[in-house]
Design an enzyme around this catalytic site. Sequence first.
Site, PDB file in Angstrom:
ATOM      1  N   GLU A  67       0.846  -1.210   0.000  1.00 16.26           N
ATOM      2  CA  GLU A  67       0.000   0.000   0.000  1.00 16.26           C
ATOM      3  C   GLU A  67       0.871   1.247   0.000  1.00 16.26           C
ATOM      4  O   GLU A  67       1.701   1.425   0.902  1.00 16.26           O
ATOM      5  CB  GLU A  67      -0.898  -0.020   1.241  1.00 16.26           C
ATOM      6  N   LYS A 100      -6.791  -0.704  11.772  1.00 14.27           N
ATOM      7  CA  LYS A 100      -6.199  -1.172  10.505  1.00 14.27           C
ATOM      8  C   LYS A 100      -4.941  -0.354  10.219  1.00 14.27           C
ATOM      9  O   LYS A 100      -3.921  -0.887   9.786  1.00 14.27           O
ATOM     10  CB  LYS A 100      -7.227  -1.041   9.379  1.00 14.27           C
ATOM     11  N   ASP A 132       4.285 -14.378  11.414  1.00 17.82           N
ATOM     12  CA  ASP A 132       2.915 -14.713  11.039  1.00 17.82           C
ATOM     13  C   ASP A 132       2.007 -13.522  11.370  1.00 17.82           C
ATOM     14  O   ASP A 132       1.534 -13.383  12.496  1.00 17.82           O
ATOM     15  CB  ASP A 132       2.503 -15.970  11.819  1.00 17.82           C
ATOM     16  N   HIS A 149      -2.010  10.545   0.215  1.00 15.97           N
ATOM     17  CA  HIS A 149      -2.311   9.235  -0.374  1.00 15.97           C
ATOM     18  C   HIS A 149      -2.271   9.287  -1.886  1.00 15.97           C
ATOM     19  O   HIS A 149      -1.645   8.476  -2.534  1.00 15.97           O
ATOM     20  CB  HIS A 149      -3.737   8.841   0.040  1.00 15.97           C
TER      21      HIS A 149
HETATM   22  C1  MEV Z   1      -5.172   3.331   5.428  1.00 17.97           C
HETATM   23  O1  MEV Z   1      -4.510   2.150   5.078  1.00 17.97           O
HETATM   24  C2  MEV Z   1      -5.170   3.505   6.915  1.00 17.97           C
HETATM   25  C3  MEV Z   1      -5.966   4.676   7.443  1.00 17.97           C
HETATM   26  O2  MEV Z   1      -7.306   4.611   6.940  1.00 17.97           O
HETATM   27  C4  MEV Z   1      -5.948   4.600   8.940  1.00 17.97           C
HETATM   28  C5  MEV Z   1      -6.870   5.566   9.628  1.00 17.97           C
HETATM   29  O3  MEV Z   1      -7.885   5.971   9.042  1.00 17.97           O
HETATM   30  O4  MEV Z   1      -6.575   5.851  10.812  1.00 17.97           O
HETATM   31  C6  MEV Z   1      -5.400   5.971   6.953  1.00 17.97           C
END
Ligand code: MEV
Length: 443
Positions: free
Chosen positions: A86, A280, A296, A393
Amino acid sequence: MNETKLLSGFSKLTKEQKIQLIASFSDHPEAVEAELKLFWNNDPLVQKQFDEFSENTLTNYYFPYGIVPNVLINGKMYMVPMVIEESSVIAAASKSAKYWAGKGGFHSEVISTTKVGQVHFIWDGNYRDLKTHFPQLKLLLLARTSVLTANMEARGGGVLDMELVDMTSELADYYQLKVTFDTRDSMGANFINSCLEEYAIGLREFVKESGIFDSTTLRVIMSILSNYTPECLVKTWVECDVAEFDDVDDALTAEEFVWKFEKAVSIANVDVHRAATHNKGIFNGIDSVALATGNDFRAIEACGHAWASRSGKYRSLSEVKIENGRFYFSLTIPMAIGTVGGLTSLHPMARFSLQLLHNPGAPELMQIASTMGLANNFSAIKSLTTKGIQLGHMKMHLLNILNVYKATEEEKARAVEFFKIHKVSHNVVASFMQSIRNGKPIN
Ligand code: MEV
């Protein structure tokens, strides 16, 4: 391919035959074969090693391997390897690492390193009898694994304890042998599972041969480690004076930034939709270190998400505290990670990663991986509460989109210039590419 027709004997085919078979389902078998082979390692011995990691292997699947420099943890500087596809994760971690390196760096402490395994069984006899004889059973069972545990004990680890757990309030006649382990620098899955299977055999024999119980009262269901290791726990944090955020954003004072930051974490603490995304982002950092070091990441994720739900509700893994004008941002997370055994020494890049990290033990790697989780989380919240996430991003994603259009180096350079002042989106990049290729560049 006929969807309902089963392929039999696939695993018995040679690699070449497997490739030919898979390619034969395509309209361009030769092209598919060539594509699959393109990613083979030039050294047949290295390739063989990769093939043998798994089953039915055709080729390798590349992921980018990158470095986050300037990661200061407990006063020690690291260059942390990350494997992740990513875009912006490594950039975000790097920004965060550099930012905190100027403020004393990350602090991290390992709270505990205990792992858990269970023999799950159904017992419809008298529990009190079993409980009475458990101390004797425990001694017999522990003695059974002395050969298996000798090496681990020599390294200072081994089996820590064994409990008989009554689970009948959850499921009729359900009990466990719950065993705790110290697996030192290894993740320990094979060690734990081998011990547990031995305990299951010992339990059956004890019930059968002791003459005390009716052997039909016992049915062992399964023996397996638990990926939930709440007592293999690491806490990592950063701290600084609130006033130090003065230059964090043109539009916000330090107090406003910290207020928004704290609210963002509070939201992740009360709203499951936000919590999943927030966590995430933490795993973006942790998983990529886990992958780079041959660990893992599924086990680490499963454990982290279970831990995030420990209150009965899924919540943020990180916390913010503001006290006496100081900002504290922390991540407390269980993590069963290893630096010996498994893929850590077999995968050449995992070996390299560990060397780059100065060959840490498992506790130090827990600190490094959780630091990258916190670093990514800090960057994400900082962007989200200031300029928004898409700016960075999409800038990072620009190269991916340009690659889709097979942009040349010159076209890429022109696009990078253009998108310094224009918002990146797939459509705009497409129009930009078309315009420069038509000789009528848009401004
Ligand atoms: C993207 O991989 C992760 C984010 O969405 C985490 C977040 O929103 O805190 C940017």
